[in-house]
Design an enzyme around this catalytic site. Structure first.
Site, PDB file in Angstrom:
ATOM      1  N   LYS A   1      10.601  19.015 -12.153  1.00 45.46           N
ATOM      2  CA  LYS A   1      10.984  18.387 -13.412  1.00 45.46           C
ATOM      3  C   LYS A   1      12.307  17.653 -13.307  1.00 45.46           C
ATOM      4  CE  LYS A   1      13.883  21.824 -15.069  1.00 45.46           C
ATOM      5  NZ  LYS A   1      14.346  22.845 -15.927  1.00 45.46           N
ATOM      6  N   THR A   2      13.226  18.165 -12.507  1.00 48.67           N
ATOM      7  CA  THR A   2      14.511  17.468 -12.406  1.00 48.67           C
ATOM      8  C   THR A   2      14.299  16.097 -11.799  1.00 48.67           C
ATOM      9  OG1 THR A   2      15.563  19.606 -12.063  1.00 48.67           O
ATOM     10  CG2 THR A   2      16.874  17.659 -11.598  1.00 48.67           C
TER      11      THR A   2
ATOM     12  N   ASP B   1      16.737  18.756 -21.574  1.00 45.21           N
ATOM     13  CA  ASP B   1      16.165  19.646 -20.567  1.00 45.21           C
ATOM     14  C   ASP B   1      16.123  21.080 -21.122  1.00 45.21           C
ATOM     15  OD1 ASP B   1      15.155  20.521 -18.220  1.00 45.21           O
ATOM     16  OD2 ASP B   1      17.013  20.396 -17.084  1.00 45.21           O
ATOM     17  N   GLU B   2      15.288  21.926 -20.568  1.00 39.81           N
ATOM     18  CA  GLU B   2      15.196  23.330 -20.999  1.00 39.81           C
ATOM     19  C   GLU B   2      15.004  23.421 -22.515  1.00 39.81           C
ATOM     20  OE1 GLU B   2      14.893  25.358 -18.715  1.00 39.81           O
ATOM     21  OE2 GLU B   2      16.382  25.147 -17.098  1.00 39.81           O
TER      22      GLU B   2
ATOM     23  N   GLN C   1       9.190  30.059 -19.636  1.00 39.09           N
ATOM     24  CA  GLN C   1      10.501  30.390 -19.107  1.00 39.09           C
ATOM     25  C   GLN C   1      11.544  30.523 -20.207  1.00 39.09           C
ATOM     26  OE1 GLN C   1      11.712  28.511 -15.284  1.00 39.09           O
ATOM     27  NE2 GLN C   1       9.840  27.333 -15.513  1.00 39.09           N
TER      28      GLN C   1
ATOM     29  N   ARG D   1      11.129  32.033  -8.555  1.00 38.36           N
ATOM     30  CA  ARG D   1      12.290  31.507  -7.815  1.00 38.36           C
ATOM     31  C   ARG D   1      12.029  31.507  -6.315  1.00 38.36           C
ATOM     32  NH1 ARG D   1      13.621  28.614 -11.145  1.00 38.36           N
ATOM     33  NH2 ARG D   1      11.710  29.371 -12.087  1.00 38.36           N
TER      34      ARG D   1
END
Length: 798
Positions: free
Chosen positions: A50-51, A238-239, A294, A652
């Site tokens: 996504k980044t 974001d997030e 998340q 992760r």
DNA sequence: CGCCCCGGGATTTTT
DNA sequence: TCCCGGGGCG
């Protein structure tokens, strides 16, 4: 990278300027980069790039001249993420990245509030209270009103105020709808008001205010809001799953259409569109990226509905789903999918990869937390020998308290590690003191800061004298700081007068350095110089140096480092003032300096782990009451959030994932037995290779079994929750001596034989390192090879 | 006013 | 276990 042969239609694409931005992207990623419209939701599963998508989208807007840099506002959750994004966009578009606002919600709001503060009763030199500051203030207010007798604790009041602010409820609004006939409610309402007034008097905002006040500002002054609406034409968040109601409202305010040709409003020299007959302007284009699986910050107000109901909030929004994972092996993803699948009420999402199954997940059950830690240390050493760098290994846990046992063992095994988060640099008492000194200079209205430092170092100014000064200031309508200048009128003894006058003088001298008269510009070194002066002339450093507490030595070093931070700040911000410095410091988090862990294993909580990735990941303490944490069990949505937390941890890992637990765990100095987490049962059994399963231990353990002491669930199919009574396991628990031994002077050379308390006898192969870091490489007769820190290992020469 | 000792309490995550 | 706050004493 994959499916590169599939032709892709670029909507509105002219080809050329941004072809390279699409290279190597899969079709949904490309759509996320190229879609143009009022609203776009990118549902980005863990590790789905996504980044990359976000940075390429920004770069695409710039390269195609669809936006000027100054029209872009990108919001991230941490400063580190903001820095990374700026850098990556910079790599794609070069210098023009400079004019963009890429920052956290909090930093962006500080910028806006500084410009506009004068409009609503604050001055632009306001300071920011972190949660510690606000706790201290609330504590005093609670005490003044004797609210504890009504069951109002400072922590409870603080939490409740924070929640209300995050819902955009201020004290007045609360009072209007509260049941004031209930004395506790009434008292709380009054405290809320006290707190608001105290902040205003101190010219300060707390974290929650930064967002909420910006929203109030926009609502109260539409012309101000319009200026920002006209400026920011592309807003990216974001997030998004972690936004709370206030942040949601802020985004809504910013993306509102500008109605009517309101006359241009110009603020603080900000460049704005030409005012002439502006037609109605439609709302800014909004892109949000997130993953509701998340979302792990509900406890501080994050509302998952912001993302799950995005399409309802923004009709016509395009939704792009990124499910292909470029990070982990399929085994790891299958485990993650299986676990998160147990959360009902979620949109189905299935992470997949084309990079192969990879290794199986490794499970281990220790007798005690130290046994578990030993497993972690041994395994880290094993994979390190096989070529995995320490910096590519991370150990996660649910609570900070768990790090202690891990540290003890890692130190003994001479595994280099670094704790991320934990006691943060800026939360250390000496740093907070230094900050309070700076605040006392920068914001003379801030009485809390002065109260903090007025008797540090000890000047004989105790509570009684502080209250005297405070009352004196209140009676005369002057600030606490000004009152210090009238020591002679306070009615205190001559010794105190001298001390107070001296402090006042030191603050004055620092002010001259850091806050030059209007028109002058302070030199870049002003902050660092002023800080040095404050710490030196106040006697603060001397007091620490004179102390014989060994911790004070470390405090002096921390302060040296802090002065270095101030110098560094000056280098990066030549025009930065004390005020800017304080704001920057207040808004950095521990998550922001995660990368200086080179050559070390990273230890951190699962929350801190979000957004990071490692080749090998250990998730420890996978037990009921810990993960999921006991406190969450009673809260609505608690267990589901814990599951997401576990999911974040699992995802992760790139190549190797270890899940470990202990059968007994020391808590509050007592040893309690533990039950394997339900999450373990949610992972398909064939994905996990148990080196030692819970069932193994139950079978092996001495025969006095008891029930699972109220804990739920069993384990696997064969074994019910049979747990040894803690008494029967005493011999396993806590084998690490509480007291650290000191073998600093032990002479050891290759060839020597030693005996280790736990590992038995062995032969020294080599000794490396110097002084306290001398490491003995030992081959034990059992066959195990270990590295031992000579200074503290429980060994003796034989 | 400051130091010291005692007891009690608390332990999730943090921009 | 550890940390904090309160109370008592010098």
């Amino acid at each position: 990278m994959v499916e590169s042969s599939v032709p892709v239609v670029v909507p509105g694409g002219t080809g050329g300027v941004d072809d390279d931005l699409l290279e190597g992207l899969n079709p949904p990623q490309r759509e996320a980069v190229t879609y143009r419209g009022p609203a776009l939701l990118i549902v980005a599963g863990a590790g789905s790039g996504k980044t990359r998508v976000l940075t390429h989208r920004i770069a695409s807007l710039l390269r195609r001249r669809e936006a000027w840099p100054s029209q872009i506002l990108a919001i991230t959750f941490t400063n580190k993420a903001a820095g990374e994004m700026r850098e990556r966009v910079g790599q794609l578009v070069g210098e023009s990245a400079r004019g963009m606002w890429i920052s956290t919600f909090h930093s962006a709001c500080v910028r806006i509030l500084r410009r506009e503060a004068e409009n609503f009763g604050f001055t632009s030199s306001f300071t920011i209270y972190d949660s510690g500051d606000s706790r201290a203030l609330i504590k005093r207010l609670v005490k003044d009103r004797e609210a504890e007798r009504f069951g109002l604790s400072p922590a409870g009041v603080q939490g409740r105020i924070s929640r209300l602010k995050n819902e955009l409820t201020d004290a007045a609004a609360f009072a209007r709808q509260a049941n004031l006939s209930d004395p506790a409610e009434r008292l709380f309402s009054e405290l809320f008001g006290d707190y608001e007034r105290a902040l205003q008097r101190a010219n300060a905002f707390d974290f929650d205010d930064l967002i909420a006040q910006t929203v109030y500002l926009f609502r109260a002054f539409p012309a101000v809001a319009d200026a920002y609406r006209k400026r920011f034409r592309h807003i990216l968040v974001d997030e998004y799953q972690d936004t709370n109601a206030a942040q949601y409202a802020l985004i809504h305010e910013l993306t509102r259409p500008v109605v009517g040709a309101a006359e241009a409003y110009s603020s603080g020299g900000m460049m704005i569109f030409e005012p002439e007959h502006a037609p109605e302007l439609e709302g800014a284009s909004l892109t949000v990226v997130g993953d509701s699986d998340q979302s792990i910050y509900a406890f501080r107000g994050a509302d998952i509905r912001n993302i799950s109901e995005f399409e309802r909030d923004f009709p016509g929004a395009r939704v792009v789903l990124l499910e292909q994972n470029y990070r982990s092996t399929q085994n790891i993803l299958s485990a993650a999918n299986a676990v998160i699948g147990h959360n009902f009420d979620r949109k189905a999402k299935n992470l997949w990869t084309d990079s192969g199954a990879g290794e199986r997940i490794v499970g281990y059950t220790g007798y005690s937390q130290h046994d578990e830690a030993q497993f972690v240390a041994d395994e880290i050493e094993a994979i390190h020998r096989s070529g995995v760098d320490y910096s590519q290994v991370a150990v996660f846990y649910r609570t900070n308290a768990q790090s202690r046992a891990l540290e003890e063992i890692l130190i003994r095994a001479a595994v280099p590690y670094k704790i991320m988060g934990g006691t943060k640099f800026y939360e250390r008492a000496e740093i907070k003191d230094a900050l309070a000194y700076l605040t006392a200079v920068a914001n003379p209205a801030d009485e809390m800061a002065l109260r903090r430092i007025v008797n540090k170092p000890k000047r004989g100014i105790g509570d009684v004298s502080i209250e005297t000064i405070s009352r004196f200031a209140a009676d005369r309508g002057i600030t606490f700081r000004e009152a210090l200048g009238h020591a002679g009128d306070l009615g205190v003894g001559p010794k105190l007068q001298t001390a107070i006058t001296h402090l006042h003088g030191v603050l004055g001298a620092a002010s001259e350095i850091m806050l030059p008269a209007t028109g002058e510009v302070a030199p870049p070194t002003a902050v660092a110089d002023g800080l040095s002066l404050l710490l030196g002339r106040s006697g603060y450093l001397d007091a620490l140096r004179m102390s014989r507490d060994p911790q004070d030595e470390a405090r002096v070093e921390n302060l040296d480092e802090f002065v270095a931070v101030a110098r560094e700040f000056a280098r990066n911000n030549p025009d930065g003032t004390v005020i800017d410095f304080l704001a920057e410091v207040a808004l950095v988090s521990d998550a922001d300096d995660l990368d200086d862990a080179s050559g070390s294993v990273s230890l951190m909580t699962l929350h801190t782990a979000k957004g990071l990735e490692y080749d090998a990941v250990f998730i420890t303490g996978v037990e009921e009451d810990l993960l999921p944490h006991r406190i969450s069990a009673g809260e609505p949505g608690g267990p589901a959030e814990e599951r997401r937390l576990f999911y974040v941890g699992v995802t992760r890992a790139r190549k190797r994932l270890y899940l470990s637990l202990a059968m007994t765990r020391a808590q509050f100095g007592e040893i309690a037995s533990a039950v394997p987490s339900r999450f373990l049962q949610e992972i398909p059994a064939d994905l996990v290779d148990w080196r030692q399963s819970p069932a193994d231990l139950v079978r092996q353990a001495p025969p006095r079994f008891g029930g699972g002491s109220g804990s739920r669930g069993g384990f696997r199919n064969d074994t019910p929750a049979l747990l040894p009574k803690s008494t029967s396991l005493d011999r396993f628990a806590n084998k690490v001596p509480a007291k650290v031994r000191d073998n600093g002077d032990m002479e050891l050379a290759a060839g020597d034989r030693i005996r280790h308390d736990d590992f038995g006898e062995g032969r020294v192969d080599a000794v490396t390192g110097e002084g306290a870091k001398r490491i003995a490489h030992v081959r034990f007769d059992s066959g195990a090879a270990k590295k031992l820190l000579v200074k503290i290992a429980p060994i003796e020469k034989i």
